[in-house]
Scaffold this motif. Structure first.
Motif, PDB file in Angstrom:
ATOM      1  N   ASP A   1       0.861  -1.184   0.000  1.00  0.00           N
ATOM      2  CA  ASP A   1       0.000   0.000   0.000  1.00  0.00           C
ATOM      3  C   ASP A   1       0.899   1.235   0.000  1.00  0.00           C
ATOM      4  OD1 ASP A   1      -1.776   2.039   0.413  1.00  0.00           O
ATOM      5  OD2 ASP A   1      -2.604   1.261   2.290  1.00  0.00           O
ATOM      6  N   PRO A   2       1.351   1.680  -1.181  1.00  0.00           N
ATOM      7  CA  PRO A   2       2.316   2.786  -1.221  1.00  0.00           C
ATOM      8  C   PRO A   2       1.752   4.113  -0.733  1.00  0.00           C
ATOM      9  CG  PRO A   2       1.576   2.230  -3.437  1.00  0.00           C
ATOM     10  CD  PRO A   2       1.040   1.168  -2.530  1.00  0.00           C
TER      11      PRO A   2
ATOM     12  N   ARG B   1       5.996   5.736  -8.719  1.00  0.00           N
ATOM     13  CA  ARG B   1       5.195   4.671  -8.118  1.00  0.00           C
ATOM     14  C   ARG B   1       4.456   3.915  -9.214  1.00  0.00           C
ATOM     15  NH1 ARG B   1       2.798   7.382  -2.511  1.00  0.00           N
ATOM     16  NH2 ARG B   1       4.809   8.181  -1.775  1.00  0.00           N
ATOM     17  N   TRP B   2       4.164   2.664  -8.950  1.00  0.00           N
ATOM     18  CA  TRP B   2       3.476   1.835  -9.932  1.00  0.00           C
ATOM     19  C   TRP B   2       2.494   0.946  -9.186  1.00  0.00           C
ATOM     20  CZ3 TRP B   2       4.141  -3.618 -10.009  1.00  0.00           C
ATOM     21  CH2 TRP B   2       5.093  -4.109  -9.109  1.00  0.00           C
ATOM     22  N   SER B   3       1.607   0.315  -9.908  1.00  0.00           N
ATOM     23  CA  SER B   3       0.645  -0.596  -9.297  1.00  0.00           C
ATOM     24  C   SER B   3       0.425  -1.778 -10.233  1.00  0.00           C
ATOM     25  CB  SER B   3      -0.683   0.123  -9.013  1.00  0.00           C
ATOM     26  OG  SER B   3      -1.262   0.595 -10.216  1.00  0.00           O
ATOM     27  N   GLY B   4      -0.075  -2.853  -9.663  1.00  0.00           N
ATOM     28  CA  GLY B   4      -0.339  -4.054 -10.448  1.00  0.00           C
ATOM     29  C   GLY B   4       0.057  -5.309  -9.698  1.00  0.00           C
ATOM     30  N   ASP B   5      -0.093  -6.426 -10.366  1.00  0.00           N
ATOM     31  CA  ASP B   5       0.227  -7.723  -9.783  1.00  0.00           C
ATOM     32  C   ASP B   5       1.592  -8.195 -10.251  1.00  0.00           C
ATOM     33  OD1 ASP B   5      -2.277  -7.600  -8.698  1.00  0.00           O
ATOM     34  OD2 ASP B   5      -3.143  -9.185  -9.948  1.00  0.00           O
TER      35      ASP B   5
ATOM     36  N   VAL C   1       0.511  -4.668  -5.735  1.00  0.00           N
ATOM     37  CA  VAL C   1       0.872  -3.284  -5.435  1.00  0.00           C
ATOM     38  C   VAL C   1      -0.343  -2.419  -5.730  1.00  0.00           C
ATOM     39  CG1 VAL C   1       2.437  -1.376  -5.906  1.00  0.00           C
ATOM     40  CG2 VAL C   1       3.281  -3.741  -6.002  1.00  0.00           C
ATOM     41  N   LEU C   2      -0.898  -1.809  -4.692  1.00  0.00           N
ATOM     42  CA  LEU C   2      -2.109  -1.020  -4.843  1.00  0.00           C
ATOM     43  C   LEU C   2      -1.801   0.326  -5.499  1.00  0.00           C
ATOM     44  CD1 LEU C   2      -3.685  -1.638  -1.319  1.00  0.00           C
ATOM     45  CD2 LEU C   2      -4.185  -2.856  -3.467  1.00  0.00           C
ATOM     46  N   PRO C   3      -2.800   0.957  -6.123  1.00  0.00           N
ATOM     47  CA  PRO C   3      -2.592   2.299  -6.685  1.00  0.00           C
ATOM     48  C   PRO C   3      -2.222   3.283  -5.586  1.00  0.00           C
ATOM     49  CG  PRO C   3      -4.595   1.306  -7.559  1.00  0.00           C
ATOM     50  CD  PRO C   3      -4.146   0.427  -6.427  1.00  0.00           C
ATOM     51  N   ALA C   4      -1.357   4.199  -5.919  1.00  0.00           N
ATOM     52  CA  ALA C   4      -0.940   5.209  -4.934  1.00  0.00           C
ATOM     53  C   ALA C   4      -1.896   6.384  -4.906  1.00  0.00           C
ATOM     54  CB  ALA C   4       0.468   5.691  -5.264  1.00  0.00           C
TER      55      ALA C   4
END
Length: 234
Positions: free
Chosen positions: A101-102, A129-133, A231-234
């Motif tokens: 959880d950034p 920052r990035w998000s995804g599996d 990685v969740l969206p920031a």
């Protein structure tokens, strides 16, 4: 990929996060040994989250049995909300999954019955920052670090490590590293060990996630290769 290049130089990178599938730039590392704990007279104080300084001192005390003995972390530099603890966390993800959880500087290791172990973390700085599996493609302990040519060009002072910097307390890779993959390709993103308590709760990398060494060792030991990482969206 060679462990020597597993997580180096992210905070100095210039590559856009959208190129993370194998072409991502590398984060910088926060090297140096942690200093010793002090002020035992404060040991009775409790944080708003219910974790006392005395408990935290035990969690983040020295780790003398390591190949390179790890000193105690100076937790006075860490906000109590970032101390390791078990929390309620409702998710559809399976136990064992790691959720980053950034936005809140946390890493969750999902447990049973709606609980998780929560760790304070450092994360990517704004714009990186990035998000995804992803998933843990491999793991390394006290790995040798070799700066890539791009970093040497930007920072000539690291050229002395062109043949590799051996593992140790000052090595940017830290005591443990989880290397994140997507579709069989190393993303160059990692979850790594940091000995810099000042970094916890801040954005300092180009996408990698750092935990205090004591937390990272626990997470590393509980995480097999192929573990899912969200990685969740920031």
């Amino acid at each position: 990929m060679d462990d020597r290049n597993s997580a180096d130089g992210r905070a100095h990178g210039t590559t856009a996060p959208s190129r993370r599938a194998g072409l991502l730039d590398r984060r910088s590392f926060l090297a140096g040994s942690a200093v010793t704990l002090g002020a035992l007279g404060l040991a009775g104080c409790a944080s708003p989250d219910g974790i006392s300084l005395a408990e935290a001192q035990k969690i983040y005390g020295p780790v003398p049995d390591e190949k390179f003995p790890i000193p105690a972390a100076d937790i006075r530099k860490v906000k109590p909300k970032y101390y390791r603890q078990t929390v309620r966390y409702d998710t559809q993800e399976a136990p064992g999954t790691i959720i980053v959880d950034p936005a809140n500087y946390y890493v969750y290791h999902i447990g049973e019955n709606g609980t998780a172990t929560r760790y304070g973390a450092n994360v990517g700085r704004d714009g990186f920052r990035w998000s995804g599996d992803a998933y843990v493609g491999r793991k390394s302990e006290w790995a040798t670090w070799t700066p890539p040519p791009e970093m040497i060009k930007r920072q000539p002072e690291v050229a002395k490590y062109a043949r590799g910097m051996p593992g140790g307390l000052d090595n940017p890779l830290g005591a443990r590293t989880l290397h994140l993959y997507q579709n069989g390709v190393y993303t160059l993103y990692t979850i790594y060990a940091t000995s810099d308590p000042d970094s916890i709760g801040s954005g300092v990398t180009s996408g990698c996630v750092g935990l205090l060494s004591q937390d990272m060792i626990e997470l590393y030991n509980a995480t097999p290769v192929k573990t899912k990482v969200v990685v969740l969206p920031a």
